[in-house]
Each structure stands twice: as C-alpha cells, then as structure tokens.
Scaffold this active site. Structure first.
Site, PDB file in Angstrom:
ATOM      1  CE  LYS A  11      -0.349  62.208  28.096  1.00 42.11           C
ATOM      2  NZ  LYS A  11      -0.279  62.914  29.342  1.00 42.11           N
TER       3      LYS A  11
ATOM      4  CG  ASP B  14      -0.628  57.457  30.895  1.00 37.68           C
ATOM      5  OD1 ASP B  14       0.602  56.838  31.252  1.00 37.68           O
ATOM      6  OD2 ASP B  14      -0.504  58.549  31.518  1.00 37.68           O
TER       7      ASP B  14
ATOM      8  CE  LYS C 182      -2.482  56.251  33.501  1.00 39.68           C
ATOM      9  NZ  LYS C 182      -3.063  57.213  33.891  1.00 39.68           N
TER      10      LYS C 182
ATOM     11  CG  ASP D  45      -2.916  60.026  27.736  1.00 37.83           C
ATOM     12  OD1 ASP D  45      -3.077  61.280  28.210  1.00 37.83           O
ATOM     13  OD2 ASP D  45      -1.167  59.530  28.659  1.00 37.83           O
TER      14      ASP D  45
ATOM     15  NE  ARG E 103       3.864  66.704  34.767  1.00 35.87           N
ATOM     16  CZ  ARG E 103       3.586  66.186  35.772  1.00 35.87           C
ATOM     17  NH1 ARG E 103       4.455  66.900  36.774  1.00 35.87           N
ATOM     18  NH2 ARG E 103       2.220  65.784  35.904  1.00 35.87           N
TER      19      ARG E 103
ATOM     20  CG  ASP F  35       0.318  57.643  35.603  1.00 37.66           C
ATOM     21  OD1 ASP F  35       0.343  57.662  34.493  1.00 37.66           O
ATOM     22  OD2 ASP F  35      -0.614  57.126  36.583  1.00 37.66           O
TER      23      ASP F  35
ATOM     24  CD  GLU G 120       2.298  59.250  30.421  1.00 34.71           C
ATOM     25  OE1 GLU G 120       2.463  60.058  31.697  1.00 34.71           O
ATOM     26  OE2 GLU G 120       1.600  59.710  29.364  1.00 34.71           O
TER      27      GLU G 120
HETATM   28  N1  BES Z   1      -2.532  60.461  31.061  1.00 39.61           N
HETATM   29  C1  BES Z   1      -3.137  61.247  31.906  1.00 39.61           C
HETATM   30  C2  BES Z   1      -3.755  62.282  32.470  1.00 39.61           C
HETATM   31  C3  BES Z   1      -5.207  61.875  32.532  1.00 39.61           C
HETATM   32  C4  BES Z   1      -5.582  61.628  33.766  1.00 39.61           C
HETATM   33  C5  BES Z   1      -5.897  62.246  31.221  1.00 39.61           C
HETATM   34  C6  BES Z   1      -6.978  61.687  33.721  1.00 39.61           C
HETATM   35  C7  BES Z   1      -7.475  61.601  31.179  1.00 39.61           C
HETATM   36  C8  BES Z   1      -7.856  61.320  32.299  1.00 39.61           C
HETATM   37  C9  BES Z   1      -1.161  61.728  32.742  1.00 39.61           C
HETATM   38  O1  BES Z   1      -0.175  61.105  31.841  1.00 39.61           O
HETATM   39  C10 BES Z   1      -0.732  61.066  33.905  1.00 39.61           C
HETATM   40  O2  BES Z   1      -1.467  59.635  34.380  1.00 39.61           O
HETATM   41  N2  BES Z   1      -1.440  61.812  35.142  1.00 39.61           N
HETATM   42  C11 BES Z   1      -0.515  61.922  36.504  1.00 39.61           C
HETATM   43  C12 BES Z   1       0.564  62.842  36.476  1.00 39.61           C
HETATM   44  C13 BES Z   1       0.568  62.270  38.328  1.00 39.61           C
HETATM   45  C14 BES Z   1       1.492  61.024  38.093  1.00 39.61           C
HETATM   46  C15 BES Z   1       1.976  63.774  38.232  1.00 39.61           C
HETATM   47  C16 BES Z   1      -2.315  62.103  36.662  1.00 39.61           C
HETATM   48  O3  BES Z   1      -2.910  63.300  36.729  1.00 39.61           O
HETATM   49  O4  BES Z   1      -2.054  61.371  38.211  1.00 39.61           O
HETATM   50 ZN    ZN Z   2      -0.691  59.853  29.935  1.00 40.27          ZN
HETATM   51 MG    MG Z   3       0.363  59.228  33.518  1.00 35.44          MG
END
Ligand code: BES
Ligand code: ZN
Ligand code: MG
Length: 489
Positions: free
Chosen positions: A257, A262, A269, A280, A343, A339, A341
């Site tokens: 990834k 992000d 966020k 990220d 996947r 968010d 993104e």
């Molecule tokens: N990049 C984030 C995940 C992440 C969170 C990485 C904290 C490192 C530290 C990912 O893209 C994300 O935002 N995931 C969301 C998914 C949700 C919207 C289903 C999350 O984990 O809140």
């Molecule tokens: Zn992310």
């Molecule tokens: Mg995200």
C-alpha cells in the site's frame, strides 16, 4: 561498517568496549572479558538487570578508554530480540556521546545454549539498525552515526562467519531505505516523485521496472486507484518491479500500500489522526526495499513487486461517499467511506498482478486499519491468510527477525458485512467492530484461489518514541521479514 574481530581485547583500538552482562551468570568465555566483568562487582548501581548501565574509564593496560557494561537480565530470558536490543542501545548511547567506533563482546554460545549464528546475527542487526539517524531536514546535524562497529569473537567464529556481517548489511540497508522513505514528509514523496526515487535505485540493482502513469492507468481501467487519486492534483502511479533470476520456478508477488498521504478524503480525518499519515506508504516502502535487497541477495525465486502510489485528498474532484466505481477486474465497488482507501488501491494492484504475472503466492503489506492497532497494539502486525502453511512460514520468519506477526481470523460469516445495496461490494463494513478483519476480507474478494497472505502493519510501521534500535519515524517493518521469507519459499 560491521566487522568481526579477534585477538587480545586489551590491545584493540576502539573508543569503547561494550560488554553485555546477565544478572545471574557469566555470559562470556574470553578471559579478558571475564576479568573486565569482574570490575562491576563493586559497583552497587550495576547488577546486570535489564536496562542497567555502567561505564568505567581508563582501566589499567586496556587500550580502549572506556568499557560500557549493559545489563541483559536473567540468562534464561535472553533471546535474539534482547541481543538485538542491547546492541542497538549500545550504538545509540555511543552516538550520543560522540564516539566513532565500538567493540561489542559477543556472549558464548555454549553458555547461552544458542547457536553462535543465532547470537551474532541479531547482534549485528541491532547494531547496524541502531546506527541510523534521520536528520536530513535538520540544518545542524548534532549527532553522527558510528564509523566502525566491531564484534569481539573467538578466532574460529571469525573464520566461520566471515561473510555474515556483509549479508546482514545487505538486508538491513533495505530496512533503512524503507525507514527513510516512511519518515520523508509527504511534500517530498508525491506519487510521481516517489515512483522516480524508487525506480532510480531499482535500476541500479538491475530490476525490471514498469512505471504506469495516469494516462495508462486510465486507459487500462484501474478504476479503484483513479477514484482514490481523484481528489489530489498529484497524479497516481503504479510501479511494478521485477526480479527475474534465470531458472526460477516460483513467482512470489509482493503488493504494498502506497498512500503517500492519507487525509481520509471527503471523510476527512480529524486532527490527531492526520499528523502521521505520511507513513501510509509503509507497505510500499517495505515491498520496494525488499526487492532492492533481494536483487543483491539473489534468491532463486522470481519476485514481482506491485506498488500503487496515490495521495488521498479531499477536493471538488474527489470521490464521494456513495460513489460507485469499477475496479481493474470489472467488479463494482460502492465507496461508502473515502478513508477506507487502502483496500481500493490494493484491489486494483492485486487484480493486475494476478492477471499479468500469475504468481504462485501473493503477499500484501499495508498500513490498512486503525482497528488492527486497537487489536494488537503498536508493535505487532496482523497476519491474515487462509493458507496454514504460508501463515506458519511467515510467523516463523517473523519470530526470527523480531518483526512480530499475530495470526487473525478470516471468518466466512463476516463477509456479509461488506454487502452493498447497489454494487458488487462495499469498501466499508456495516459493523463498526472487527475493522481489521473486514478489511482483510475485502482484499480476499480480489484474490480468487491464489495462495495469499495479508499483513496489516498499521501499528508497527511507525514509532513516535525512540526504541533500542530505531529512532522516531518509520521503522522499516517487514523488510527483514520478507527477505527471510523469500529465501524459504
Ligand atoms: N491509513 C489508515 C489506517 C491507519 C490508521 C494506519 C492509523 C496507521 C495508523 C486507513 O486508510 C484508514 O483510514 N482506515 C480506516 C478504515 C475505516 C474508515 C473503515 C480506519 O482504520 O479508521
Ligand atoms: Zn490509509
Ligand atoms: Mg484511510
């Protein structure tokens, strides 16, 4: 940089002799080292407990001006990771004291009841990794890495393991490369820029490179990658690296990834969650660095690295919650949260690699979910795989390198959480729980029957606190693990 040394410890030139000590038993067999360790007996503040430190200066007839004793705790608790940590700690301490060279005494294999290689290898790793500083953006460079890190061993060990220091350097340089990339701020690693940086190093290692630009991605229908990229003026890239040795029978695909920042997109966020999102792209960094190290190690398997690089930003052009897009494999996806993104870009990269390279095994590495950090904390990655044998191999490599992975489930009945009213699948679970699992299940929908594992490194990819062998920032998690694994697949 790293060297094995032998001879008379008293006569060797170095700024510091470092002796790891246990609290309950002598770890060393060398007479000189045993004699020096005896000097700690009168020091009340040093018992050899984990974390204990003692420095003695100007000992008679010793050429080195100081001897540093570091506590390892109880002998039967000593393992590869504590040896890695103690050497990293020694190096970081000496860097702070502005030394140039050190000589670390390796404990005896007989006493520790470990193979000598299982002692020296982690020690070399900890020292080399601990000797890295990320100060590129500071005008004044307060500290400098050590110039020489030597290990004091018995003569036979020096002969038998003469190649080991350079092997460790090859792999650990990959880790440092990944750390540098992760720590680099997002304004210096926009997708195009980052693709060029990776490609220029990959080229030197004679990897085969394909660098797909926006037009190409559009023409070939990478709908998921394009949807995530839509909000940013910085166009996406898909970088493919290939290591193709003669006579290779197996193909391993690594997918990483690469979200260079992000923001969350339209599902922006909040403050507090944005600040470290330059990290990220840690999966991309791990995959690219692994290919670069692999090109030097020359394993017998073919390796494909697929690295989608995208910036996830909100704007008038950004994808909206509720939008439906068509991915590279033709499946429609309802974007219910911009968010989620990672996947999306992985789905396209995975579909492409499966179609074009038909790998025997596909492993993806991603900072995919905050939920995985909730589940396993900041030091352990989540491992998802329906393949017991592959999962076990990854866990064994992880144990060896100290990059811990914990196997997580892929329950069939959770798949319904990804159902969409309007499209083939939703990128967002309908439950607020088990987010690391539903993210992994989403990816599995794009895999078909290829042997597959997914490693969620959202926790361990980045550290906000200095550790024994890693400074604040990217940790390079996954590179040593993948380098070990590809030699065993
Ligand atoms: N990049 C984030 C995940 C992440 C969170 C990485 C904290 C490192 C530290 C990912 O893209 C994300 O935002 N995931 C969301 C998914 C949700 C919207 C289903 C999350 O984990 O809140
Ligand atoms: Zn992310
Ligand atoms: Mg995200």
């Amino acid at each position: 940089m790293l060297n094995l040394k032998t001879g008379d410890l008293y006569k060797l030139q170095t700024d510091a002799v470092v002796i790891p000590v246990a609290e309950d038993e002598q770890l060393h067999e060398n007479e000189r080292v045993i004699f020096l360790t005896g000097k700690t007996e009168t020091a009340r503040e040093f018992k050899g407990a984990r974390g204990d430190e003692l420095t003695l200066y100007n000992l008679p007839s010793l050429k080195s001006p100081r001897v540093i004793f570091l506590g390892l705790g109880k002998k039967n608790k000593i393992d590869a990771e504590s040896l890695r940590a103690v050497c990293g700690k020694a190096v970081r301490k000496c860097i702070k004291n502005r030394l140039r060279s050190i000589m670390i005494a390796a404990p005896s294999s007989g006493i520790l009841g470990m193979e000598i290689k299982d002692i020296i290898e982690p020690m070399l790793e900890g020292a080399f990794l601990g000797n890295h500083l990320f100060n590129k953006y500071k005008e004044e460079k307060k500290n400098k890495p050590l110039e020489k890190i030597n290990f004091f061993v018995e003569p036979q060990i020096m002969i038998n393991f003469s190649g080991l220091p350079s092997q460790v350097e090859t792999v650990c340089k990959g880790t440092l490369l990944a750390r540098e990339w992760v720590s680099t701020p997002s304004n210096f690693k926009k997708p195009e820029q980052f693709a060029k940086i990776i490609a220029s190093i990959a080229k030197k290692e004679n990897l085969i490179i394909k660098n797909f630009d926006y037009k190409y991605l559009k023409r070939l229908g990478f709908g998921s990658i394009l949807a995530v990229a839509a909000g940013s003026r910085n166009k996406p890239r898909l970088l493919i690296l290939k290591y193709d040795p003669k006579g290779a029978k197996k193909t391993i695909a690594l997918v990483g990834k690469g979200i260079t920042f992000d923001s969350g997109g339209i599902n922006l966020k909040p403050s507090g969650s944005l600040e470290d999102m330059k990290m990220d792209m840690s999966g991309a960094a791990a995959v690219a660095a692994t290919l670069i190290s692999a090109a030097k190690m020359k394993p017998k398997v073919r390796i494909i690295g697929a690295i989608p690089l995208v910036e996830n930003m909100p704007s008038g052009d950004a994808a909206r919650p509720g939008d439906i897009i068509t991915g590279y494999n033709g499946k429609t996806i309802e974007i219910n949260n911009t968010d989620a993104e990672g996947r999306l870009i992985l789905a396209d990269a995975i579909s492409y690699v499966l179609k074009e390279h038909i790998p025997d095994i596909l492993i993806d590495v991603a900072t995919l979910t905050g939920a995985c950090v909730v589940a396993l904390g900041e030091k352990i990655a989540g491992l998802f795989s329906p393949d017991d044998e592959l999962a076990e191999k990854i866990i064994q490599s992880a144990k060896k390198t100290g990059e811990r992975c914990w196997r997580m489930p892929l329950p069939e009945d959770y798949r319904e959480l990804l159902k969409s009213e309007f499209a083939d699948i939703s990128n967002m679970s309908s439950s607020k729980w088990g987010g690391a699992i539903t993210a992994a299940l989403f990816l599995s929908e794009f895999i078909k029957d290829t042997r597959w594992a997914h490693i969620d490194i959202a926790g361990p990819a980045y550290t906000k606190k200095e550790t024994d062998y890693c400074g604040v920032g990217g940790t390079g998690f996954g590179v040593r693990l993948l380098c070990d694994l590809i030699q065993k697949l």
